[in-house]
Scaffold this motif. Structure first.
Motif, PDB file in Angstrom:
ATOM      1  N   MET A 170      11.677   8.721  10.363  1.00 15.99           N
ATOM      2  CA  MET A 170      10.834   7.934  11.266  1.00 15.99           C
ATOM      3  C   MET A 170       9.516   8.654  11.551  1.00 15.99           C
ATOM      4  O   MET A 170       8.439   8.038  11.567  1.00 15.99           O
ATOM      5  CB  MET A 170      11.592   7.663  12.568  1.00 15.99           C
ATOM      6  CG  MET A 170      10.865   6.716  13.525  1.00 15.99           C
ATOM      7  SD  MET A 170       9.870   7.606  14.728  1.00 15.99           S
ATOM      8  CE  MET A 170      11.158   8.301  15.758  1.00 15.99           C
ATOM      9  N   ARG A 171       9.579   9.964  11.746  1.00 16.86           N
ATOM     10  CA  ARG A 171       8.369  10.721  12.066  1.00 16.86           C
ATOM     11  C   ARG A 171       7.405  10.764  10.879  1.00 16.86           C
ATOM     12  O   ARG A 171       6.199  10.604  11.043  1.00 16.86           O
ATOM     13  CB  ARG A 171       8.741  12.135  12.510  1.00 16.86           C
ATOM     14  CG  ARG A 171       9.409  12.171  13.881  1.00 16.86           C
ATOM     15  CD  ARG A 171       9.699  13.575  14.363  1.00 16.86           C
ATOM     16  NE  ARG A 171      10.746  14.234  13.606  1.00 16.86           N
ATOM     17  CZ  ARG A 171      10.568  15.264  12.782  1.00 16.86           C
ATOM     18  NH1 ARG A 171       9.349  15.764  12.628  1.00 16.86           N
ATOM     19  NH2 ARG A 171      11.569  15.806  12.135  1.00 16.86           N
ATOM     20  N   THR A 172       7.932  10.971   9.673  1.00 17.47           N
ATOM     21  CA  THR A 172       7.070  11.008   8.487  1.00 17.47           C
ATOM     22  C   THR A 172       6.474   9.635   8.193  1.00 17.47           C
ATOM     23  O   THR A 172       5.394   9.541   7.598  1.00 17.47           O
ATOM     24  CB  THR A 172       7.855  11.498   7.259  1.00 17.47           C
ATOM     25  OG1 THR A 172       9.040  10.694   7.082  1.00 17.47           O
ATOM     26  CG2 THR A 172       8.259  12.939   7.421  1.00 17.47           C
ATOM     27  N   THR A 173       7.170   8.574   8.603  1.00 16.41           N
ATOM     28  CA  THR A 173       6.618   7.226   8.437  1.00 16.41           C
ATOM     29  C   THR A 173       5.306   7.095   9.189  1.00 16.41           C
ATOM     30  O   THR A 173       4.312   6.587   8.659  1.00 16.41           O
ATOM     31  CB  THR A 173       7.617   6.169   8.938  1.00 16.41           C
ATOM     32  OG1 THR A 173       8.750   6.135   8.062  1.00 16.41           O
ATOM     33  CG2 THR A 173       6.979   4.787   8.969  1.00 16.41           C
TER      34      THR A 173
ATOM     35  N   TRP B 134      -8.393  -4.392  -1.410  1.00 16.60           N
ATOM     36  CA  TRP B 134      -8.070  -5.239  -0.259  1.00 16.60           C
ATOM     37  C   TRP B 134      -6.597  -5.627  -0.267  1.00 16.60           C
ATOM     38  O   TRP B 134      -5.914  -5.570   0.756  1.00 16.60           O
ATOM     39  CB  TRP B 134      -8.969  -6.465  -0.286  1.00 16.60           C
ATOM     40  CG  TRP B 134      -8.434  -7.662   0.446  1.00 16.60           C
ATOM     41  CD1 TRP B 134      -7.986  -8.815  -0.092  1.00 16.60           C
ATOM     42  CD2 TRP B 134      -8.275  -7.799   1.860  1.00 16.60           C
ATOM     43  NE1 TRP B 134      -7.562  -9.664   0.877  1.00 16.60           N
ATOM     44  CE2 TRP B 134      -7.734  -9.078   2.091  1.00 16.60           C
ATOM     45  CE3 TRP B 134      -8.543  -6.974   2.945  1.00 16.60           C
ATOM     46  CZ2 TRP B 134      -7.454  -9.531   3.362  1.00 16.60           C
ATOM     47  CZ3 TRP B 134      -8.261  -7.445   4.213  1.00 16.60           C
ATOM     48  CH2 TRP B 134      -7.730  -8.703   4.408  1.00 16.60           C
ATOM     49  N   ARG B 135      -6.100  -6.037  -1.448  1.00 16.86           N
ATOM     50  CA  ARG B 135      -4.685  -6.425  -1.536  1.00 16.86           C
ATOM     51  C   ARG B 135      -3.786  -5.237  -1.215  1.00 16.86           C
ATOM     52  O   ARG B 135      -2.761  -5.381  -0.544  1.00 16.86           O
ATOM     53  CB  ARG B 135      -4.378  -6.984  -2.930  1.00 16.86           C
ATOM     54  CG  ARG B 135      -4.900  -8.402  -3.150  1.00 16.86           C
ATOM     55  CD  ARG B 135      -4.306  -9.007  -4.405  1.00 16.86           C
ATOM     56  NE  ARG B 135      -4.740  -8.297  -5.602  1.00 16.86           N
ATOM     57  CZ  ARG B 135      -5.815  -8.636  -6.306  1.00 16.86           C
ATOM     58  NH1 ARG B 135      -6.571  -9.654  -5.934  1.00 16.86           N
ATOM     59  NH2 ARG B 135      -6.158  -7.954  -7.395  1.00 16.86           N
ATOM     60  N   THR B 136      -4.167  -4.062  -1.702  1.00 13.80           N
ATOM     61  CA  THR B 136      -3.387  -2.862  -1.415  1.00 13.80           C
ATOM     62  C   THR B 136      -3.365  -2.577   0.077  1.00 13.80           C
ATOM     63  O   THR B 136      -2.333  -2.218   0.650  1.00 13.80           O
ATOM     64  CB  THR B 136      -3.971  -1.649  -2.161  1.00 13.80           C
ATOM     65  OG1 THR B 136      -4.019  -1.927  -3.560  1.00 13.80           O
ATOM     66  CG2 THR B 136      -3.125  -0.403  -1.915  1.00 13.80           C
ATOM     67  N   MET B 137      -4.495  -2.774   0.733  1.00 17.33           N
ATOM     68  CA  MET B 137      -4.559  -2.524   2.166  1.00 17.33           C
ATOM     69  C   MET B 137      -3.712  -3.530   2.929  1.00 17.33           C
ATOM     70  O   MET B 137      -3.046  -3.179   3.909  1.00 17.33           O
ATOM     71  CB  MET B 137      -6.009  -2.599   2.637  1.00 17.33           C
ATOM     72  CG  MET B 137      -6.206  -2.094   4.061  1.00 17.33           C
ATOM     73  SD  MET B 137      -7.946  -1.842   4.433  1.00 17.33           S
ATOM     74  CE  MET B 137      -7.817  -1.148   6.087  1.00 17.33           C
ATOM     75  N   GLN B 138      -3.729  -4.785   2.482  1.00 17.46           N
ATOM     76  CA  GLN B 138      -2.873  -5.784   3.124  1.00 17.46           C
ATOM     77  C   GLN B 138      -1.406  -5.415   2.977  1.00 17.46           C
ATOM     78  O   GLN B 138      -0.628  -5.513   3.929  1.00 17.46           O
ATOM     79  CB  GLN B 138      -3.127  -7.159   2.511  1.00 17.46           C
ATOM     80  CG  GLN B 138      -4.250  -7.930   3.161  1.00 17.46           C
ATOM     81  CD  GLN B 138      -4.081  -9.417   2.963  1.00 17.46           C
ATOM     82  OE1 GLN B 138      -3.744  -9.862   1.877  1.00 17.46           O
ATOM     83  NE2 GLN B 138      -4.301 -10.174   4.004  1.00 17.46           N
ATOM     84  N   HIS B 139      -1.020  -4.993   1.772  1.00 15.81           N
ATOM     85  CA  HIS B 139       0.370  -4.577   1.553  1.00 15.81           C
ATOM     86  C   HIS B 139       0.700  -3.371   2.422  1.00 15.81           C
ATOM     87  O   HIS B 139       1.837  -3.224   2.886  1.00 15.81           O
ATOM     88  CB  HIS B 139       0.598  -4.247   0.071  1.00 15.81           C
ATOM     89  CG  HIS B 139       0.581  -5.445  -0.830  1.00 15.81           C
ATOM     90  ND1 HIS B 139       1.255  -6.612  -0.518  1.00 15.81           N
ATOM     91  CD2 HIS B 139      -0.026  -5.657  -2.022  1.00 15.81           C
ATOM     92  CE1 HIS B 139       1.067  -7.494  -1.494  1.00 15.81           C
ATOM     93  NE2 HIS B 139       0.288  -6.944  -2.409  1.00 15.81           N
ATOM     94  N   SER B 140      -0.291  -2.514   2.649  1.00 16.44           N
ATOM     95  CA  SER B 140      -0.080  -1.345   3.508  1.00 16.44           C
ATOM     96  C   SER B 140       0.249  -1.774   4.932  1.00 16.44           C
ATOM     97  O   SER B 140       1.152  -1.222   5.562  1.00 16.44           O
ATOM     98  CB  SER B 140      -1.328  -0.456   3.499  1.00 16.44           C
ATOM     99  OG  SER B 140      -1.207   0.596   4.432  1.00 16.44           O
TER     100      SER B 140
ATOM    101  N   ILE C 198       3.665  -1.122   6.987  1.00 19.09           N
ATOM    102  CA  ILE C 198       3.683  -0.491   8.308  1.00 19.09           C
ATOM    103  C   ILE C 198       4.490  -1.335   9.284  1.00 19.09           C
ATOM    104  O   ILE C 198       5.279  -0.813  10.082  1.00 19.09           O
ATOM    105  CB  ILE C 198       2.242  -0.281   8.823  1.00 19.09           C
ATOM    106  CG1 ILE C 198       1.535   0.792   7.994  1.00 19.09           C
ATOM    107  CG2 ILE C 198       2.259   0.137  10.297  1.00 19.09           C
ATOM    108  CD1 ILE C 198       0.063   0.941   8.315  1.00 19.09           C
ATOM    109  N   LYS C 199       4.313  -2.652   9.238  1.00 14.77           N
ATOM    110  CA  LYS C 199       5.047  -3.536  10.137  1.00 14.77           C
ATOM    111  C   LYS C 199       6.545  -3.404   9.940  1.00 14.77           C
ATOM    112  O   LYS C 199       7.322  -3.346  10.911  1.00 14.77           O
ATOM    113  CB  LYS C 199       4.621  -4.984   9.912  1.00 14.77           C
ATOM    114  CG  LYS C 199       3.235  -5.315  10.449  1.00 14.77           C
ATOM    115  CD  LYS C 199       2.810  -6.724  10.083  1.00 14.77           C
ATOM    116  CE  LYS C 199       3.705  -7.769  10.707  1.00 14.77           C
ATOM    117  NZ  LYS C 199       3.262  -9.139  10.386  1.00 14.77           N
TER     118      LYS C 199
END
Length: 568
Positions: A94-97, A388-394, A398-399
């Motif tokens: 969890m912390r490394t996430t 942009w797509r990579t950032m959206q997937h990021s 995260i969610k």
């Protein structure tokens, strides 16, 4: 008769001796304990080969034992170390996430912002030439301040954007009226007419609303990831109380002293010990869950629509359109300024032979789908779309990770007991704190106040852990900021008269007001190299709704590559 009595006495004596001999032979062997104790890295010097009297023991049962006082002390310390390691390992993922996702989002956002600045500089240099280069610091300062705000600087977005348009108005006004000489006082008077004249049309208002809402969300989100990381790291470094160490030793190593080193604790026994030792951590859970919920809200704001083609025009086009709007209305604007500020003195230099309309004739426009370039500019556009797509997937990733971390702290005791085969599933063949057999006490609920009846750990419920309470406050402050960011309000610039209410990018706190994070440590947590502490400094109105931050950031950049072909 006498002979019969003697025979009975002899038989009883033999029976007692036999039982005593067999019992002592079995109870006195400490060979398994010596082997297990040595496997832990301890020396076998002074470790008994056979059981000894246990009156010296302070933690474990004081019957016949294989432990000396020195052994019990070493096992006591070993219990503490192993518990700290268990908590560290259980929270590691969890912390490394938080660490990795914070780093990834931060890099993506700054990369898009850098690309936007470079593209604007390139295209404005190509279109406006020397005029832009002579005034480029106005645009450079805009991006510098946007970056400084995002990275934690004490910047009021609304004031900064207002200042940008005022400076642009001053420069434009001089260029459009180059036959006159303007003093600094006169230009200051010109700036005062910005709101009244609206020389750039409605573009500044719309852009301010979009940029403010987007950057508030981005900055607060990345700081939320940082706060989650710092809180988790601090809480994972547990302060192990003496009563907890005693309970851990009794659970993990008293079987050694009883000659049963391979015997594991009963599951419910483990749950009671861990819930007692992690009572304060469990109390973090409710505030942690609210923090995660608020992070998910802002993540939804960041993610936004996925249709790239529907993105609003980028910032360079907005600024270019604003310049064209002022050029179109230059005569009316100049006349009203001259009326309000007075007639300026001639400079003695006539207008440039090249008309000002020629200078500003280059108007940027986005490509229609039919005009989409297929040259190198198109390739760059595709590459940016991939980023942009990579950032959206990021953000989606995260969610998902944030959702997984809900109820982490209240579940931690049970997770530790279930992890690594710490307990014995057979309830009849496990250690119950004094011997092998079933554990009968009920499992207490998690949380500090519920430990008043914990049968295994003596917990003072009137003395909450100070560090944990400070982390609860840090989460509470961050959650409030996230909720305000979701609504487009930046409480970093909250009016001190609001008494804790959340009101947009406005005027700042007084000397006694602070919204900085509450942490315990040698230094305040930072997001990056140039992150600074936040202290409020200005007031104003909350911004209206705008597009998602990722879309807006890409909008700062996307069509720039596409337009390079047009101006070649």
């Amino acid at each position: 008769m006498y002979a019969m009595w003697r025979l009975q006495v002899a038989l009883c004596t033999l029976s007692v001796l036999s039982l005593s001999s067999g019992g002592e032979s079995k109870a006195r062997s400490c060979s398994e304990v010596r082997q297990a104790y040595n496997a832990k890295g301890f020396s076998l010097v002074n470790v008994p080969h056979q059981e000894i009297s246990g009156e010296h023991l302070r933690v474990c049962p004081q019957g016949y034992t294989c432990c000396t006082s020195e052994m019990e002390d070493k096992l006591n310390q070993q219990s503490k170390l192993e518990f700290e390691k268990l908590v560290e390992e259980s929270s590691h993922k969890m912390r490394t996430t938080f660490v990795s996702r914070h780093k990834k989002f931060d890099e993506f956002f700054l990369e898009l912002l850098d690309n936007s600045e470079k593209s604007l500089n390139s295209m404005f240099t190509r279109t406006y030439g020397k005029l832009y280069m002579q005034n480029s610091e106005v645009f450079q300062d805009l991006f510098t301040e946007l970056k400084r705000y995002y990275t934690g600087g004490n910047v009021n977005l609304e004031e900064m954007l207002n200042d940008f348009w005022s400076r642009l108005l001053e420069r434009m006004f001089q260029l459009l009226n180059s036959q006159y000489h303007f003093t600094d006082d006169y230009l200051e008077c010109v700036s005062k007419y910005t709101d009244q004249l609206k020389p750039f049309g409605d573009i500044p208002r719309k852009l301010k609303a979009q940029v403010t809402r987007a950057f508030i969300a981005a900055r607060t989100f990345v700081q939320g990831l940082m706060v989650g990381r710092e809180v988790a790291n601090r809480v994972a470094k547990v302060n192990v109380a003496p009563a907890c160490v005693k309970a851990l030793t009794r659970m993990l190593y008293c079987p050694y002293c009883r000659g049963m080193p391979g015997l594991k604790p009963c599951p419910n026994y483990c749950h009671n010990v861990m819930r007692g030792c992690l009572a304060n951590q469990a109390d973090l859970d409710s505030e942690w869950n609210l923090f995660i919920d608020a992070m998910l809200l802002v993540a939804d704001r960041l993610q936004g629509p996925s249709n790239i083609e529907a993105v609003i025009q980028p910032i360079d086009i907005k600024i270019s359109d604003a310049i064209m709007t002022m050029q179109d209305n230059s005569m009316q604007v100049s006349a009203k300024v001259f009326q309000g500020c007075g007639q300026p003195k001639p400079s003695g230099i006539g207008r440039s032979v090249r008309g000002i309309s020629d200078v500003f004739s280059g108007r940027f426009r986005p490509y229609t789908p039919e005009e989409r370039p297929t040259t190198a500019a198109g390739t760059s556009l595709d590459r940016l779309r991939a980023v942009w797509r990579t950032m959206q997937h990021s953000v989606i990733d995260i969610k998902e990770k944030l959702k997984e971390s809900k109820r982490f702290w209240s579940n931690l005791p049970d997770d530790i007991c279930a992890k690594g085969k710490l307990t014995e599933p057979d309830e009849e063949q496990c250690w119950n704190s004094h011997t092998k057999g079933r554990y009968f006490p009920e499992v207490v609920k998690e949380g500090l106040t519920n430990q008043v009846n914990n049968p295994e750990v003596e917990v003072d419920i009137t003395r909450p852990d100070t560090l944990i309470r400070q982390q609860i406050m840090a989460l509470r402050v961050m959650t409030n900021k996230l909720k305000n960011a979701y609504n487009g309000n930046d409480i970093y610039f909250q009016d001190s008269s609001d008494e804790g209410s959340s009101s947009g990018s406005g005027s700042g706190c007084s000397d006694g007001c602070t919204t900085e994070f509450i942490f315990v440590g040698t230094e305040a947590p930072v997001i990056g190299a140039d992150r600074s502490d936040e202290r409020a400094a200005a007031a104003g109105k909350s911004v209206s709704c705008g597009p998602s931050v990722l879309l807006l950031t890409v909008a700062l950049t996307l069509p720039l590559w596409a337009m390079q072909t047009q101006w070649r």
